[in-house]
Design a protein around this motif. Sequence first.
Motif, mmCIF file in Angstrom:
data_model
loop_
_atom_site.group_PDB
_atom_site.id
_atom_site.type_symbol
_atom_site.label_atom_id
_atom_site.label_comp_id
_atom_site.label_asym_id
_atom_site.label_seq_id
_atom_site.Cartn_x
_atom_site.Cartn_y
_atom_site.Cartn_z
ATOM 1 N N ALA A 53 -46.519 31.780 23.761
ATOM 2 C CA ALA A 53 -45.129 31.057 23.223
ATOM 3 C C ALA A 53 -44.330 30.464 24.213
ATOM 4 C CB ALA A 53 -44.317 32.200 22.487
ATOM 5 N N SER A 54 -44.429 31.369 25.332
ATOM 6 C CA SER A 54 -43.679 30.591 26.502
ATOM 7 C C SER A 54 -44.439 29.500 27.126
ATOM 8 C CB SER A 54 -43.512 31.887 27.752
ATOM 9 O OG SER A 54 -42.669 33.019 27.185
ATOM 10 N N ARG A 55 -45.755 29.545 27.145
ATOM 11 C CA ARG A 55 -46.331 28.516 27.956
ATOM 12 C C ARG A 55 -46.484 27.324 26.857
ATOM 13 N NH1 ARG A 55 -50.517 32.415 28.907
ATOM 14 N NH2 ARG A 55 -51.681 31.693 26.981
ATOM 15 N N TYR A 56 -46.394 27.354 25.318
ATOM 16 C CA TYR A 56 -46.108 26.251 24.599
ATOM 17 C C TYR A 56 -44.851 25.786 24.746
ATOM 18 C CZ TYR A 56 -46.056 24.005 20.122
ATOM 19 O OH TYR A 56 -45.812 22.978 18.983
ATOM 20 N N VAL A 57 -43.762 26.576 24.820
ATOM 21 C CA VAL A 57 -42.386 25.805 25.100
ATOM 22 C C VAL A 57 -42.648 25.097 26.562
ATOM 23 C CG1 VAL A 57 -40.119 26.419 25.271
ATOM 24 C CG2 VAL A 57 -41.338 27.596 23.557
ATOM 25 N N GLU A 58 -43.034 25.545 27.548
ATOM 26 C CA GLU A 58 -42.811 25.033 28.889
ATOM 27 C C GLU A 58 -43.659 23.738 28.928
ATOM 28 O OE1 GLU A 58 -41.070 24.623 32.251
ATOM 29 O OE2 GLU A 58 -40.799 25.902 30.982
ATOM 30 N N ASN A 59 -44.822 23.861 28.202
ATOM 31 C CA ASN A 59 -45.768 22.671 28.303
ATOM 32 C C ASN A 59 -45.893 21.607 27.536
ATOM 33 O OD1 ASN A 59 -46.950 23.933 30.658
ATOM 34 N ND2 ASN A 59 -48.382 25.236 29.555
ATOM 35 N N VAL A 60 -45.352 22.034 26.162
ATOM 36 C CA VAL A 60 -45.336 21.129 24.968
ATOM 37 C C VAL A 60 -44.020 20.719 24.384
ATOM 38 C CG1 VAL A 60 -46.294 20.702 22.600
ATOM 39 C CG2 VAL A 60 -47.695 22.044 24.471
ATOM 40 N N LEU A 61 -43.151 21.735 24.102
ATOM 41 C CA LEU A 61 -41.838 21.509 23.605
ATOM 42 C C LEU A 61 -40.874 20.870 24.431
ATOM 43 C CD1 LEU A 61 -41.196 24.380 21.107
ATOM 44 C CD2 LEU A 61 -42.329 22.270 20.497
ATOM 45 N N LYS A 62 -40.810 21.427 25.512
ATOM 46 C CA LYS A 62 -40.119 20.878 26.515
ATOM 47 C C LYS A 62 -40.171 19.354 27.143
ATOM 48 C CE LYS A 62 -37.411 21.991 30.774
ATOM 49 N NZ LYS A 62 -37.173 23.263 31.984
ATOM 50 N N PRO A 63 -41.603 18.991 27.703
ATOM 51 C CA PRO A 63 -41.876 17.596 27.796
ATOM 52 C C PRO A 63 -41.492 16.830 26.768
ATOM 53 C CG PRO A 63 -43.609 19.181 28.761
ATOM 54 C CD PRO A 63 -42.442 20.010 27.937
#
Length: 233
Positions: A53-63
């Motif tokens: 979940a952390s990787r998804y937020v950092e790599n997808v949602l935040k950009p």
Amino acid sequence: MASRGVLGIFILSALPILWLELRRGIPGLEEEENEKRQKFVRKQQQEAQGEKASRYVENVLKPRQEMKLKKLQERFYQMMGETWKLSSGRKLGGDEDLVLDNASHTSSETPGREAARRRNLCEPLRTVPPPAAPQPQEEVPDLPEEPSATAEEVVTVALRCPSGSVLRRRFLKSCSAQVLLDWMVRVGYHTSLYGLSTSFPRKSLEVVGGWSLEDAGISTDTMLNVEEKEQSN
């Protein structure tokens, strides 16, 4: 002597059976070990899910959110005629310094002529260009004075903004419905990018010239949502 050796072998062979019997005699020993193993497995699964979940937020949602915010800022500056804020700019006088440095390195003239050349190069810089005409900017509309809570024919309108904040203000029912859009612009949401909609039933709020708040359906305390308009290509 031989009987003692036979007895020792018998005892050694009986030890595993004795251990199994002892384990069976202790209540809940196997269940406790199974529960520990299950807890360990669940903990590993939870850590793996949290990392995913952390990787998804950092790599997808935040950009994705940063890109959306950048596009909104570009449209806002273009609409307000302030596109210069989107450029990084450059140092003033950089080109002139470069010309002077090149002239000093390549010049084979005397120091007096070189000084005169420098003065001639700097002459155009002394002329101050006329100030550019300021670009007209859209004025922030004024709002009518807020009536008291005890006044007659008063309604309280709440704006739920995209940032999550909720703003509240009182208006007279006879006030022009345009004041709702003016209020939205005043808090930072321009009408070219945002609109108003009712919460329940959810539909766009229509504001027609000459309508009062009561004509627009605002006859009681109302919650309105500030929503981004769909941009047509």
